[in-house]
Design a protein around this motif. Structure first.
Motif, mmCIF file in Angstrom:
data_model
loop_
_atom_site.group_PDB
_atom_site.id
_atom_site.type_symbol
_atom_site.label_atom_id
_atom_site.label_comp_id
_atom_site.label_asym_id
_atom_site.label_seq_id
_atom_site.Cartn_x
_atom_site.Cartn_y
_atom_site.Cartn_z
ATOM 1 N N ASP A 242 0.803 -1.221 0.000
ATOM 2 C CA ASP A 242 0.000 0.000 0.000
ATOM 3 C C ASP A 242 0.840 1.277 0.000
ATOM 4 O O ASP A 242 0.296 2.376 -0.006
ATOM 5 N N PHE A 243 2.173 1.142 0.000
ATOM 6 C CA PHE A 243 3.052 2.306 0.042
ATOM 7 C C PHE A 243 3.690 2.547 -1.320
ATOM 8 O O PHE A 243 4.051 1.592 -2.032
ATOM 9 N N ASP A 244 3.855 3.807 -1.688
ATOM 10 C CA ASP A 244 4.527 4.191 -2.920
ATOM 11 C C ASP A 244 6.025 3.932 -2.759
ATOM 12 O O ASP A 244 6.649 4.417 -1.805
ATOM 13 N N ALA A 245 6.589 3.163 -3.690
ATOM 14 C CA ALA A 245 7.986 2.754 -3.555
ATOM 15 C C ALA A 245 8.960 3.916 -3.671
ATOM 16 O O ALA A 245 10.072 3.855 -3.138
ATOM 17 N N THR A 246 8.575 4.994 -4.353
ATOM 18 C CA THR A 246 9.503 6.112 -4.577
ATOM 19 C C THR A 246 9.356 7.242 -3.562
ATOM 20 O O THR A 246 10.247 8.076 -3.426
ATOM 21 N N THR A 247 8.236 7.272 -2.833
ATOM 22 C CA THR A 247 8.033 8.334 -1.837
ATOM 23 C C THR A 247 7.915 7.801 -0.412
ATOM 24 O O THR A 247 8.131 8.545 0.554
ATOM 25 N N GLY A 248 7.574 6.536 -0.263
ATOM 26 C CA GLY A 248 7.358 5.971 1.053
ATOM 27 C C GLY A 248 6.034 6.374 1.672
ATOM 28 O O GLY A 248 5.766 6.060 2.833
ATOM 29 N N GLU A 249 5.187 7.058 0.903
ATOM 30 C CA GLU A 249 3.897 7.521 1.406
ATOM 31 C C GLU A 249 2.797 6.522 1.054
ATOM 32 O O GLU A 249 2.916 5.750 0.099
ATOM 33 N N LEU A 250 1.704 6.567 1.834
ATOM 34 C CA LEU A 250 0.556 5.719 1.536
ATOM 35 C C LEU A 250 -0.090 6.132 0.222
ATOM 36 O O LEU A 250 -0.267 7.322 -0.045
ATOM 37 N N LYS A 251 -0.445 5.159 -0.578
ATOM 38 C CA LYS A 251 -1.150 5.452 -1.821
ATOM 39 C C LYS A 251 -2.591 5.874 -1.538
ATOM 40 O O LYS A 251 -3.156 6.695 -2.270
ATOM 41 N N ASP A 252 -3.193 5.319 -0.506
ATOM 42 C CA ASP A 252 -4.587 5.608 -0.148
ATOM 43 C C ASP A 252 -4.624 6.215 1.258
ATOM 44 O O ASP A 252 -4.420 5.505 2.253
ATOM 45 N N PRO A 253 -4.880 7.524 1.389
ATOM 46 C CA PRO A 253 -4.845 8.178 2.706
ATOM 47 C C PRO A 253 -5.973 7.732 3.649
ATOM 48 O O PRO A 253 -5.924 8.041 4.838
ATOM 49 N N SER A 254 -6.955 6.999 3.132
ATOM 50 C CA SER A 254 -8.044 6.555 4.013
ATOM 51 C C SER A 254 -7.622 5.382 4.888
ATOM 52 O O SER A 254 -8.336 5.019 5.839
ATOM 53 N N LEU A 255 -6.485 4.757 4.592
ATOM 54 C CA LEU A 255 -6.007 3.647 5.415
ATOM 55 C C LEU A 255 -5.515 4.176 6.757
ATOM 56 O O LEU A 255 -5.111 5.337 6.888
ATOM 57 N N LEU A 256 -5.518 3.314 7.756
ATOM 58 C CA LEU A 256 -5.121 3.706 9.105
ATOM 59 C C LEU A 256 -3.656 3.344 9.339
ATOM 60 O O LEU A 256 -3.315 2.178 9.530
#
Length: 508
Positions: A242-256
């Motif tokens: 669920d994480f973007d490999a190049t930014t380390g951020e969640l792809k879907d912000p609705s996840l906890l």
């Protein structure tokens, strides 16, 4: 002994290797002389010094390929092959006809063509083609000889020319730009690109940390199982994908996304709640056996199971083939001859019982691009197939392991499906949801003989099962353990030899 066609003298049979010559010689009686060419007897020159005098001053002489005349190759007989060529010419003088029994692939066809070009036989020429070195296969080849396949010859010649142009022009550039003694090639350069691209993905990767909860739960009857937190207040807990490999951020912000303190607080809160079973899902499923081996899948599986390199696998397979134990080992086909299918099915019935035999003979379609379906997959030679234990004393340790692998995969390809159940238990505690999935095998089917990536199918069957204790919806459970668990996303794995082989195959 093979029955010789009606001729007045000795027939000369030429193969590539002395080992293959000895094996074929056992099946041919009087009237046949079997000799090896010892590989290619003619090739492109290694450099300008080996180019015939008439071409030496040409700017393309170092290539051995006339790039000014439709890339016409210049062939020579290397010095180390001169003595063997003289021997073959001497044998041909007393022969009534010539049988070319080189391998059935592009290289083998090219060797036969070069033999004709160099020896210039004045006797009838026959091309013998067989998938396995057995008395039956040799007899059939003698009954149905053919002519040299010019299309296969041209295909090999084209690949050889491309290899030369790539290697002789690009390699010197690598020497100047990177370091000496590096080489480029038609296949290896593509492989290097894949490796570099994967390394760039790893360099661009940004890791991310996330937390969840791991629970161990017990039932009233004393059973226990582990479960993973999947959601809280209807918000799904993320996993690594669920994480973007190049930014380390969640792809879907609705996840906890939980950090360690939040996970610890959640665990403390949930320990005060009573976990209950809310759903049990039982899904039956079946799996089908894998197709027989191609060259690529044999290399991949031997690497996974035994740690063999592709080169070592092919050396072992070459030896097994030349000594009459397996069929030809360079193939991209998963097809089996009807007689081989029957031999496999007979062994399944004898070794495992009729309940393990597929209701109908299985036919496999090759998925590889440009596959040559006329060829067979790699399988044990002959009919019936030799049992591995019968050959243990004749083979080296690694040869035996590879033959055993090929035997099991071939037999399993004609066995029945495996039947199993995938059971998912969902547990709720307050607003948190936990899940665990178990697997039980109802009928092992082909898994009795072959489990991909495992040396011992019987032992691996137990490892494949995840047996969960019996529970009922609404049943209350007890916490045995509930602890926060931290995770860090990982960059894509570097290629192993097996995974790189698979990637190259998938790309055609």
């Amino acid at each position: 002994m093979a029955k010789k066609p009606q001729t007045t003298g000795t027939s000369l049979v030429i193969v590539e290797s002395p080992a293959k010559a000895r094996t074929i010689g056992r099946f041919l009686g009087r009237g046949f002389t079997v000799e090896a060419s010892i590989g290619h007897i003619r090739d492109l020159p290694e450099g300008a010094k080996e180019v015939p005098a008439e071409w030496k001053k040409q700017p393309w002489a170092y290539l051995g390929v006339n790039v000014d005349a439709d890339f016409e190759p210049i062939y020579i007989v290397p010095k180390e092959k001169a003595a063997q060529v003289r021997k073959l010419r001497s044998l041909l003088k007393s022969a009534s006809d010539l049988y070319l029994a080189t391998d059935e692939d592009r290289e083998g066809e090219a060797i036969s063509w070069h033999l004709c070009e160099v020896l210039q036989p004045k006797v009838p020429i026959h091309r013998l083609v067989f998938h396995e070195i057995t008395a039956e296969a040799i007899q059939e080849a003698l009954r149905q000889p053919r002519q040299i396949d010019e299309n296969l010859v041209r295909a090999q010649e084209t690949r050889r020319i491309v290899d030369r142009l790539f290697g002789y022009d690009v390699s010197p550039l690598l020497w100047r730009k990177i370091r000496p003694r590096l080489s480029a090639g038609r296949v290896q350069s593509v492989a290097v690109r894949l490796i570099v691209e994967r390394e760039r993905q790893r360099m661009a990767f940004r890791s991310a940390a996330y937390w969840d909860l791991a629970a161990e739960l017990t039932t009233g009857s004393g059973g226990r199982f582990e479960a993973q937190l999947i959601s809280v207040a209807s918000r799904r807990i993320p996993s690594s994908r669920d994480f973007d490999a190049t930014t380390g951020e969640l792809k879907d912000p609705s996840l906890l996304l939980l950090d360690q303190p939040q996970a610890e607080q959640l665990a403390a809160r949930l320990l005060r709640a009573v976990p209950r079973v809310v759903e049990i899902e039982d899904k039956p499923y079946t799996t089908r056996p894998y197709p027989p081996f191609t060259t690529s899948t044999l290399q991949q599986e031997a690497n996974r199971k035994f740690g063999f390199t592709a080169r070592h696998t092919m050396q072992l397979a070459q030896s097994l083939y030349e000594n009459g134990h397996i069929t030809y080992m360079r193939t991209d086909s998963t097809n089996l001859a009807a007689a081989a299918v029957q031999a496999a099915r007979d062994l399944v019935a004898a070794q495992y019982g009729n309940e393990y035999l597929s209701p109908q003979p299985r036919v496999y379609q090759t998925k590889v691009k440009n596959a040559q379906e006329a060829h067979e997959a790699i399988r044990p030679a002959g009919h019936p197939f030799d049992l591995p234990e019968a050959l243990r004393g004749q083979l080296s340790y690694d040869q035996f392991r590879l033959y055993d692998l090929i035997w099991k995969r071939t037999i399993a390809s004609q066995m029945s499906d495996a039947r199993a159940h995938r059971i998912t238990i969902t547990v709720e505690a307050d607003d948190a949801v936990f899940q665990v999935t178990g697997k039980t095998i109802e009928f092992a089917g082909y898994l009795r003989a072959y489990v991909e990536g495992a040396d011992d199918p019987e032992a691996n069957l137990a490892e494949r099962e995840i047996v969960l204790p019996p529970v009922q919806p609404g049943e209350s459970l007890q916490w045995e353990r509930l602890e926060p668990k931290g995770h860090t996303t990982q960059p894509p794995n570097r290629y192993s030899e097996a995974s790189l082989t698979r990637a190259l195959e998938e790309m055609g």
